[in-house]
Design an enzyme around this catalytic site. Structure first.
Site, PDB file in Angstrom:
ATOM      1  N   LYS A 125      43.429  39.876 141.854  1.00 25.10           N
ATOM      2  CA  LYS A 125      42.986  39.427 143.060  1.00 25.10           C
ATOM      3  C   LYS A 125      42.605  37.998 142.663  1.00 25.10           C
ATOM      4  O   LYS A 125      42.145  37.553 141.584  1.00 25.10           O
ATOM      5  CB  LYS A 125      41.683  40.163 143.097  1.00 25.10           C
ATOM      6  CG  LYS A 125      40.933  39.677 144.561  1.00 25.10           C
ATOM      7  CD  LYS A 125      39.674  40.700 144.636  1.00 25.10           C
ATOM      8  CE  LYS A 125      38.736  40.342 145.858  1.00 25.10           C
ATOM      9  NZ  LYS A 125      37.558  41.235 145.891  1.00 25.10           N
ATOM     10  N   SER A 171      37.369  43.815 150.085  1.00 24.37           N
ATOM     11  CA  SER A 171      37.998  42.767 150.268  1.00 24.37           C
ATOM     12  C   SER A 171      39.301  42.370 149.343  1.00 24.37           C
ATOM     13  O   SER A 171      40.057  41.265 149.104  1.00 24.37           O
ATOM     14  CB  SER A 171      37.098  41.393 149.608  1.00 24.37           C
ATOM     15  OG  SER A 171      36.540  41.648 148.513  1.00 24.37           O
ATOM     16  N   SER A 207      34.555  46.859 148.154  1.00 19.31           N
ATOM     17  CA  SER A 207      35.881  45.887 148.129  1.00 19.31           C
ATOM     18  C   SER A 207      37.011  46.432 147.140  1.00 19.31           C
ATOM     19  O   SER A 207      38.195  46.110 147.385  1.00 19.31           O
ATOM     20  CB  SER A 207      35.538  44.721 147.846  1.00 19.31           C
ATOM     21  OG  SER A 207      34.992  44.093 149.029  1.00 19.31           O
TER      22      SER A 207
END
Lengths: 469, 73
Positions: free
Chosen positions: A79, A154, A178
């Site tokens: 990420k 996310s 997330s």
């Protein structure tokens, strides 16, 4: 090798046996990523040259008899919030697109030391604040099972990339669901470890109290390999526990015979969409067939724990972002800005009270729930995977409603800090994945992985591939 | 214990004043309204979550996690 290994564990075994090289594996993943990214937008940056160079290095080391760790030569992705200089780290934002940290994140260093090959930076919700995967700067991330639907947030790119077979595992972060949300909607496994098991040093912060770093992959064994590489005390992160982590693979095959799985019908299984509920009931029955004992339990209402967590998250996010907000207020997405700026309207005594109350709620949760069961099972998402269009509400009137619907089963466990894992447990009528969440007492990751492994031995949901996956 | 009751929003003028005090340009009225709801929810959560004790330190969480740890499996 005609068919690529399906999982990280199989890839590591194939590399160890010499059936495939890291260069072959990495080249294949890069080709898939290049092909799929225009459709899914899960990579913000594909570091092709660096990945190929690392793969060649891994193969050369192996040829010399040097294997640095369990992930030697295995392609993964991160990420875009983990510092890895000289590569930039944007945290999904526009104005930090060329931000370069000076020191790599501890987890990035640990993955590198374990031999992992980093393919690049994955899409994410701006500043890791949002459960849908919308990103107005870099473009929305799309779900590989249906690109019209959300990839979750996310850690949107992490979930989508692992599901689409672009990487064997990914690293995400979880401040209110997330990791688990994207794992659920993309049909992969994702683990939010206990607060303090995995260091956050060098991970762009959102909330020091509720941020958790963890892995996404295709199987429980894959998660165990990744968690084993990143867990453990870091002197630079004082929240990390000094007690060495266990071997997460040691009892992975021990099964669930006699294990009590608590089912909190009230709150967590109320107002669950019909298809999702049916899939979860089948999943619970599978666990019972494998020898687990399903027991009814009462768990505290998730809404209160979620709201207490939000007090911490918004106040801390406001503190972290104050300088950026003063300098670039218009650069923030409306939803992200509204949520962060909520922190400026939370009084300091309210913030401190949420922190003071946290040990008490943890104590009551552990005493109340784990006196009756060993692992709690809940839906990950209580609703079917929505479309990007239906959840594209920005900072508008329905913002809080949309967020609440997507995080209500996952966010409570960020406030409590306990480990929680989402695993694929079926599909809804639209062909979208359904996730089952397993929640344990502090530092019981090995137990959660054992349950997930047992479930994956008697089901094949995790082996299903999305179109073109 | 159920979730907090829906409280009345914090007055928008208060939100705007707090943002100005923090050195931030006030957002549009609609966003201020969203912030006002969020802030009110935060205040209500503390009331619903029980008042902390006088001796409860705000930094006791990590130690409590360690005390309740289930090591291994």
């Amino acid at each position: 090798m005609d068919e690529l290994p399906a999982t990280l564990t199989e890839a590591a075994a194939a590399l160890a046996a010499g059936r495939i090289s890291s260069l072959e594996l990495t080249t294949a993943c890069l080709a898939r990523a290049r092909r799929a990214n225009p459709r899914l937008n899960c990579f913000l940056r594909i570091d092709e040259e660096a990945a190929l160079a690392a793969a060649r290095g891994a193969d050369a080391a192996r040829a010399r008899g040097t294997v640095v760790g369990a992930l030697h030569g295995v392609p993964i992705a991160l990420k875009d919030m983990f510092y890895d200089p000289p590569a930039p780290t944007s945290a999904g934002s526009g104005f930090l697109a060329s931000h370069r940290a000076t020191t790599a994140a501890t987890v990035v260093e640990r993955l590198r030391r374990a031999g992992a090959i980093n393919l690049g930076a994955l899409n994410m919700t701006e500043f890791a604040l949002g459960p849908t995967g919308h990103n107005r700067v870099h473009g929305d991330c799309h779900n590989p099972w249906d690109p019209a639907r959300i990839a979750g947030g996310s850690s949107s790119g992490a979930g989508a990339a692992v599901a689409a077979r672009l990487a064997y595992g990914a690293l995400g972060s979880d401040t209110g669901g997330s990791i688990r949300g994207p794992a659920s909607v993309n049909g992969v496994v994702g683990l939010k470890p206990t607060y303090g098991l995995v260091p956050r040093t060098g991970a762009m912060p959102l909330s020091w109290s509720c941020d958790h770093v963890g892995p996404l992959a295709r199987t429980a064994a894959d998660l165990a390999h990744l968690l084993g590489a990143i867990a453990g005390h870091d002197p630079a992160d004082p929240s990390t526990r000094r007690t060495p982590p266990p071997d997460f693979l040691a009892r992975l095959e021990a099964g669930v015979a006699g294990l009590r799985i608590g089912v909190p019908r009230r709150h967590y299984f109320e107002d669950v969409d019909g298809d999702v509920a049916a899939a979860l009931e089948t999943a619970l029955a599978e666990l019972a067939s494998a020898g687990a004992i399903l027991v009814p339990v009462e768990a505290p209402a998730p809404a209160l724990l979620t709201e207490l967590g939000r007090v911490l998250v918004y106040a801390e996010a406001a503190a972290a972002h104050a300088g950026f907000l003063r300098a670039h207020p218009e650069s923030y997405a409306p939803q992200v800005r509204a949520r962060i700026e909520t922190g400026f309207a939370i009084p300091a005594p309210t913030y401190l009270a949420a922190a003071q109350l946290r040990p008490r709620h943890l104590r009551e949760f552990v005493a109340g729930v784990y006196a009756r069961c060993d692992v709690l099972a809940t839906p990950t998402l209580a609703v079917a995977v929505p479309t990007l269009a239906a959840t594209d509400v920005g900072g508008g009137e329905s913002m809080w409603t949309v967020i609440a619907a997507l995080v209500r089963c996952v966010a409570p466990f960020n406030y409590l800090g306990v480990p929680a894992l989402s695993l694929p447990a079926g599909f809804d009528a639209a062909g979208m994945p359904v996730g089952l969440q397993l929640v344990g007492p502090p530092f019981s990751e090995a137990r959660l992985l054992r349950v997930a492994a047992a479930f994956q031995r008697c089901t094949d949901w995790h082996a299903r591939r999305p179109p073109d996956g | 214990m159920n979730g907090p009751e829906t409280p009345p929003p914090v007055p928008p003028a208060t939100v705007e004043a707090l943002l100005r005090l923090a050195g931030l340009p006030p957002p549009d009225p609609e966003t201020i309204a969203r912030i006002a709801v969020g802030a009110a929810n935060a205040l209500a959560a503390i009331g619903a979550g029980g008042q902390p004790g006088f001796d409860d330190a705000p930094d006791g969480f990590v130690a409590e996690l360690a005390r309740l740890a289930v090591d291994g499996d």
